[in-house]
Write an enzyme that holds these catalytic residues in place. Structure first.
Site, short mmCIF file in Angstrom:
data_model
loop_
_atom_site.label_atom_id
_atom_site.label_comp_id
_atom_site.label_asym_id
_atom_site.label_seq_id
_atom_site.Cartn_x
_atom_site.Cartn_y
_atom_site.Cartn_z
CG ASP A 156 92.30 76.59 32.46
OD1 ASP A 156 93.30 77.16 32.00
OD2 ASP A 156 91.17 77.11 32.53
N GLY A 200 88.09 81.91 32.56
CA GLY A 200 89.17 81.85 33.54
C GLY A 200 88.77 80.87 34.62
CB ALA A 201 90.50 77.92 36.06
NE ARG A 205 85.53 77.16 28.44
CZ ARG A 205 86.52 78.06 28.40
NH1 ARG A 205 86.48 79.13 29.18
NH2 ARG A 205 87.57 77.87 27.62
CD GLN A 258 91.42 83.87 25.87
OE1 GLN A 258 92.22 83.95 24.95
NE2 GLN A 258 90.69 82.79 26.07
O1 MRU Z 1 89.57 79.84 27.83
P1 MRU Z 1 89.81 80.69 29.05
O2 MRU Z 1 89.93 82.14 28.75
O3 MRU Z 1 88.83 80.39 30.15
O4 MRU Z 1 91.23 80.19 29.56
C1 MRU Z 1 91.80 80.80 30.68
C2 MRU Z 1 93.15 80.34 31.00
O5 MRU Z 1 93.72 79.48 30.35
C3 MRU Z 1 93.76 80.91 32.25
O6 MRU Z 1 95.13 81.04 32.11
C4 MRU Z 1 93.45 79.96 33.42
O7 MRU Z 1 92.07 79.73 33.49
C5 MRU Z 1 93.93 80.46 34.71
S1 MRU Z 1 92.95 81.81 35.25
C6 MRU Z 1 93.46 82.34 36.76
#
Ligand code: MRU
Length: 350
Positions: free
Chosen positions: A241, A51-52, A95, A200
């Protein structure tokens, strides 16, 4: 383990970074202690933390861990700074898509311009990481207050992936808006896309929302148009992200499909994201690097093959929703509206 309790997804405790292991939820709730910068790189890469905004804080913690290690082995600031800069770049490479990671590590590296002894700069890097950690929750709550305004009474909100407490230090971005809306109107409901391939939505979003007592329905990714056509979705809210200067927004793969369907069915599509997710150095979404993840995420479920072993696989982790499909970007400074070039610029000037 409800999020109403004060558990943080990631927290600096006694010189370690303590985090919820998101790879095993909802089967198991486990906290892990990350003690070195290298362990942090692996935790981000293997998505123990994801999650970002959460990986941004993980990056900030990673720099603080690097400083604690470096101060044991070097005697002068020049050598210390060199190590910290290298470790910062290493953390950023874990990442590629979420800009919050680069943003948070760079905020840490900026501190190196301060002229002080190694012990003092190490403490400053730790303190800064903790400030960022606490600010994340405050920012999410502000976003939640602004965002709750666009949720109609009794609405059903569709969300994709997990932009919740688990994707941040706490409260969430898209799910922070859900939480604030729910506090005003407990009749609202959420439809959560399962979010293949890592699920997720199914594993994390349904878990944290139902733990908080919010009415949540799990659907598979292909079902969103069906429910929009039946007028069962009132508004879509997702996280992001990386958002370009023109408002194009990268988010978990599948978000673009949801946004196209929302446009077709006249359902407003919103992004909820802090300003740290906006990358003004890029003009449009075309410049966003999309993470390619390994084929096993697609070919296997729970360790078992689900397809021919001879098949080709492509597994981009994110897609970019063009700005014309986005009704608004909910930030801690308010809801930014199209044209986003202007509203984004203004938000940074205020
Ligand atoms: O691959 P992830 O689980 O890190 O991807 C997360 C997402 O795409 C979320 O929607 C994004 O990071 C926003 S989190 C507040």
């Amino acid at each position: 383990m409800a999020f109403k309790s004060k558990i943080k997804t990631i927290e600096w405790v006694d010189n370690v970074s303590r985090m919820i292991d998101q790879t095993i939820l909802p089967k198991e709730f486990k906290l892990v202690d990350i003690k070195t910068c290298e362990e942090m790189y692996d935790a981000i890469k293997t998505m123990i933390v994801r999650g970002a905004p959460a990986i941004g804080i993980a990056g900030a913690h990673g720099v603080a861990l690097a400083a604690l290690e470096a101060k044991k082995s070097v005697q002068n600031r020049k050598d210390f700074d060199k190590i910290i800069r290298e470790k910062g770049e290493y953390l950023k490479s874990s990442r590629p898509t979420a800009v919050n990671l680069m943003w948070a590590v760079d905020k840490q590296l900026e501190l190196l311009s301060e002229d002080c002894p190694i012990d003092e700069i190490t403490q400053k890097l730790i303190d800064n990481a903790v400030v960022m950690e606490n600010e994340d929750i405050e920012i999410n709550k502000r976003m939640g207050d602004f965002g709750a305004e666009i949720v109609p009474k009794g609405a059903t909100i569709l969300t994709h992936c997990n932009a919740g407490a688990l994707a941040t230090v706490g409260y969430g971005t898209a799910l922070g808006v859900v939480r604030s809306a729910y506090a005003k109107d407990p009749t609202i409901k959420v439809f959560a896309d399962e979010t293949r391939p890592r699920q997720q939505g199914a594993r994390l979003t349904t878990w944290e929302l139902t733990e908080d007592g919010i009415d949540t329905t799990l659907i598979t990714d292909g079902m969103c148009s069906y429910f929009m056509n039946k007028k069962m979705i009132d508004v879509v809210i997702t996280g992001a992200d990386r958002i370009a200067a023109n408002g194009d927004a990268a988010n978990k793969i599948g978000t673009y499909t949801v946004a196209i369907s929302a446009k077709y069915h006249n359902v407003p599509f919103y992004i909820a994201a802090p300003l740290s997710t906006i990358d003004r150095s890029i003009k449009s979404g075309k410049e966003i690097k999309i993470e390619e993840r390994n084929r096993e995420e697609v070919t296997h479920i729970n360790g078992d093959w689900i397809c021919s072993e001879k098949v080709n696989v492509i597994n981009p982790g994110f897609d970019v929703t063009p700005n014309e499909l986005i009704a608004g970007i909910i930030t801690e400074k308010g809801i930014l509206r199209p044209p986003f070039e202007q509203s984004i610029k203004k938000a940074f000037e205020e």
